[in-house]
Structure formats: structure tokens, C-alpha cells
Design an enzyme around this catalytic site. Structure first.
Site, short mmCIF file in Angstrom:
data_model
loop_
_atom_site.label_atom_id
_atom_site.label_comp_id
_atom_site.label_asym_id
_atom_site.label_seq_id
_atom_site.Cartn_x
_atom_site.Cartn_y
_atom_site.Cartn_z
N ASP A 1 -31.34 -25.93 -11.16
CA ASP A 1 -32.34 -25.00 -11.68
C ASP A 1 -33.59 -25.13 -10.81
O ASP A 1 -33.66 -25.98 -9.94
CB ASP A 1 -32.67 -25.30 -13.14
CG ASP A 1 -33.02 -26.77 -13.36
OD1 ASP A 1 -33.60 -27.40 -12.44
OD2 ASP A 1 -32.74 -27.29 -14.44
N ASP B 1 -41.90 -38.52 -11.87
CA ASP B 1 -41.17 -39.78 -12.03
C ASP B 1 -40.82 -40.45 -10.70
O ASP B 1 -41.33 -41.52 -10.38
CB ASP B 1 -39.93 -39.61 -12.93
CG ASP B 1 -39.05 -38.43 -12.57
OD1 ASP B 1 -39.34 -37.74 -11.58
OD2 ASP B 1 -38.04 -38.22 -13.27
N ASP C 1 -37.81 -25.44 -10.65
CA ASP C 1 -39.05 -25.74 -11.36
C ASP C 1 -40.21 -25.35 -10.46
O ASP C 1 -40.20 -25.62 -9.26
CB ASP C 1 -39.13 -27.24 -11.67
CG ASP C 1 -37.90 -27.72 -12.43
OD1 ASP C 1 -37.77 -27.34 -13.61
OD2 ASP C 1 -37.08 -28.44 -11.84
#
Ligand code: ATP
Ligand code: MG
Length: 407
Positions: free
Chosen positions: A29, A107, A31
Site C-alpha cells: 500500500d 519506527d 502512505d
């Protein structure tokens, strides 16, 4: 991104999309990161929904695809905005900031790369390109603090390590063995989403083995972990392994995989053991299976929620197992038309492959589906001749006491 840019905002492709493209993989996907607030994004796109509380973002819908558009966030404590922590865990993280600040609150370094549509460059504030080249997973900042802020990052570390074949850098790896219990404070609904990502990305088996290695699997599926560590023969581990491998093969072949089947596999061992105990205590096979299913599911929901649309078919897969043993008369024909027959049959095959169900029974059902008419009747007679009689007696008893054997 161009639409945002034309409206006067910055926008970058970020996260998995950039990472996977640089690795030559197909992104799952996309982002997008922007300096527009979620509300401003909504003004730019008609096809936009704002979601999330802990982490507010905009979902822009394009046909069946959703692009996640997140506003640059800051970790700075003095900035104004909406941030809340509980015992070091971020329960809300909506303080907006600059792109540099946004990079640092992500992260892993390889997830903090930004693709700039202005000059087609990749912006790297955290050394992500180098880690990408070296195949290293490295958290930004102090690993323990980052895991405490959001324990799901532990699962993400394992997931990316398995999916990308990357090595978790030692400083980020060590806390995995120590902080697993922090996952207990993560909402069960969020863990459901993570479990799907862990086991439905085509590398379920490897992910499972890594999770067990770090003691994280037991935080998600304590009953399964318990039954695996107490194995008295080799069925259980073989069964889960085969089930997950099966899932991986299906995904690599582009075949659909349903979470219902996945959870049926993951929870089967505790269900099977409990059902056996209940049968030994005198319950009918169906009753025992249903009761064991209910009990194991109820316990599991404390860790990982399973929406009804998956838990109902999951339990049907379990409940149908004993019906495969009833091969007399019209019953096999009826079972064949059950909406969950296919999944339940696949499940039976797995059980047989791992030595837990009768291989002959599984083969019989394979042949039963391949044949028609007289040949089928012959199979049914064969089954009756091959000692299905004691089962028939048991079944009759059950029928009188169990009206629920219908559906
Ligand atoms: P994939 O979509 O392939 O699973 P991804 O890296 O894109 O991988 P997403 O969950 O889509 O993962 O998140 C998009 C990006 O948002 C990540 O790359 C990362 O930069 C950031 N992100 C996601 N979850 C976290 C988290 N728990 N803590 C910090 N940053 C996160
Ligand atoms: Mg993504």
C-alpha cells in the site's frame, strides 16, 4: 501527492511504499506524509475519511485502494497539541511538526525514507538508505523506549525481518526477549489487525518461528503456546507449521486465504485438547467440540479480538470435523452442500497430513468429491463395510440427544 502540492502543501511518499520500491518489491500500500492537517486533507479530497484517535489520519479512497495520508508529527514535548502517554506508552500521538521531526518518530530507519515528487529524490534523515543496503532493521532512538512507547513495534520488527529477510540489529533485538509482556497492554482490536499482517503476508511460517523464538507468540496466543510446549507427540507443531505453510503457498499462488481458516489453524490445538477432555468426561463429540470452541475463543479474545464474521466460520470449520466421520446414507451428500464444506475439508486434509486425523478418511472424502452417482454409493457402502459401524451407533445416540446437529 500532486493534488496536495497544487493546493499548496508539501507531500511525500513515505514508509513501506518507498522501502519496497527501493528493494524492487511491489508495495502493499502507499502512505503519504504531508504538512496539511487531516482536516485540510479532507478539504482537498472529496473521497476522504478521517480515522483514528490515537493516531489521527486521512484515508483517501481511490476505487478499491486507500492511500493513508498522515500529517507530519513531532516527538517534541514542548510543542502544543494532543499527546498522551500511559506508563511510557503513547495512547495519543497527534502533535504536528516538520518533516525532520516526522522522520524521527517513525519506527525503523528503513521506514523513514521520503520520496519527494518535486525533484524525484529520496530524503533520508535517519540513515535508512544505508540500512536498506545492508539489510538491517534498526529502530530510531533508544530501542527500549521505542518499544515501550508502542509495543506493537516488537511485532513489526519480527514481521519485517521475516518479510524482507533482514537482520534485526542486536540492540533492537535484545529487548524483544524481555519486553514481550508489554503486548498485554495493547488493545485486542489492534492486535487483530497486526496478527493478520503477521500471518497473511506470505511468510507466515517464518514469522511464526521467529515470534516463538522471541517469546512473542505466547503473548498473542497463550493457549496455543501452552499446548505447543506441552506436546506429548509431534502432531501439534506439525499441524500449525503445515497450516501456515499451506497459507503461504496459497498466497504465493494468488489464492484467497480467509482469516477464519488462519485462526482455526492457530487455535486448533487447544480446542482439540479441550474437546478430547470433554469427550472423555462423557460429552458427545459435537457438544464437546462446540463447548471447547466457545471456551478457547472466549479466552483468546482477551489477547486478540476476532470479529464475528471470522469467528463464526472458524467455529463451523471445527464443528464440521466430526461430521466427516459420518459416511453412511445421505449424510455425506448433505455435508458436501454445506457452505463451509470446502474450508472444513481443507482443514481435515491438514489434520490428516500431520497425522492427527485418519489418512484413509481424508482420501475417502477426496474421492467422494471426484466421483458421482453409482460410484459414490459404492464409496458409502465401502465406508460402512470398513468399520464405520461403531461410529453409526454412536451417532444414533447423539442424534437423539443433540438437536443442534443440523444447520
Ligand atoms: P507495510 O504497509 O508493507 O506493512 P509499512 O512500513 O508501510 O509496511 P504501515 O503500517 O503501512 O507499514 O505504516 C506506514 C509507515 O508509518 C511506516 O513505514 C512507518 O514509517 C510508520 N509507522 C507505522 N507504524 C508505526 C509505529 N507503530 N511506530 C512508528 N512508526 C510507525
Ligand atoms: Mg504501508
Amino acid at each position: 501527492m500532486y493534488r496536495l502540492k497544487n493546493a499548496g502543501y508539501q507531500s511525500y511518499l513515505v514508509g513501506g511504499g518507498v522501502r519496497d520500491l527501493l528493494l524492487g518489491r511491489e508495495p502493499k500500500d502507499f502512505d503519504v506524509a504531508t504538512d496539511a492537517t487531516p482536516e485540510q486533507v479532507k478539504e482537498v479530497f472529496r473521497n476522504c475519511r478521517l480515522i483514528g484517535r490515537r493516531f489521527r489520519l486521512a484515508h483517501v479512497h481511490f476505487g478499491r485502494d486507500i492511500i493513508e495520508v498522515a500529517t507530519f508529527r513531532s516527538m517534541q514535548d514542548e510543542s502544543k497539541g494532543d499527546r498522551e502517554t500511559e506508563n511510557g506508552m503513547l495512547v495519543r500521538d497527534n502533535i504536528y511538526g516538520t518533516i525532520e521531526e516526522d522522520a524521527l518518530r517513525r519506527d525503523f530507519t528503513i521506514n523513514a525514507l521520503y520520496y519527494n515528487i518535486d525533484d524525484f529524490s529520496v530524503v533520508d534523515y535517519a540513515g535508512g538508505l544505508e540500512d536498506l543496503r545492508a539489510g538491517t532493521l534498526r529502530l530510531l532512538g533508544d530501542p527500549e523506549t521505542r518499544y515501550r512507547e508502542d509495543p506493537v513495534r516488537m511485532l513489526r520488527a519480527v514481521r519485517f525481518a521475516a518479510k524482507l529477510g533482514f537482520i534485526i540489529n542486536p540492540a533492537c533485538e535484545k529487548p524483544l526477549l524481555e519486553l514481550g509482556s508489554l503486548l498485554q497492554s495493547v488493545p485486542a482490536a489492534r492486535l487483530f489487525e497486526e496478527v493478520l499482517k503477521l500471518f497473511m503476508a506470505g511468510v507466515a511460517l517464518e514469522t511464526f518461528e521467529k515470534l516463538r523464538h522471541y517469546g512473542l507468540f505466547g503473548e498473542l496466543f497463550p493457549q496455543t503456546e501452552e499446548s505447543l510446549s506441552h506436546e506429548d507427540h509431534e502432531f501439534p507443531i506439525t499441524f500449525v507449521n503445515r497450516g501456515l505453510k499451506n497459507t503461504d503457498i496459497r498466497i504465493s499462488e494468488g489464492k484467497p486465504v480467509t482469516p477464519a481458516f488462519l485462526f482455526a489453524v492457530l487455535l486448533w490445538e487447544p480446542v482439540r485438547l479441550l474437546a478430547k477432555r470433554l469427550r472423555d468426561a462423557g460429552e458427545s463429540p459435537l457438544q464437546a467440540m462446540q463447548e471447547a470452541g466457545t471456551e478457547v475463543l472466549m479466552d483468546q479474545l482477551n489477547q486478540v479480538s476476532i470479529p464475528k464474521r471470522f469467528s463464526i466460520p472458524m467455529r463451523e470449520i471445527w464443528s464440521l470435523q466430526h461430521r466427516f466421520e459420518q459416511r453412511a446414507g445421505k449424510r455425506p451428500h448433505r455435508l458436501l452442500t454445506h457452505p463451509r464444506f470446502r474450508a472444513a475439508y481443507d482443514f481435515l486434509l491438514l489434520r490428516a497430513e500431520s497425522g492427527e486425523a485418519d489418512q484413509e478418511l481424508a482420501e475417502w472424502w477426496t474421492r467422494f468429491q471426484e466421483t458421482e452417482g453409482e460410484e459414490r454409493s459404492q464409496l458409502i457402502r465401502q465406508a460402512a463395510g470398513a468399520g464405520d459401524k461403531p461410529r453409526r451407533r454412536r451417532r444414533r445416540r447423539r442424534r437423539s440427544s443433540k438437536p443442534a446437529d443440523s444447520e
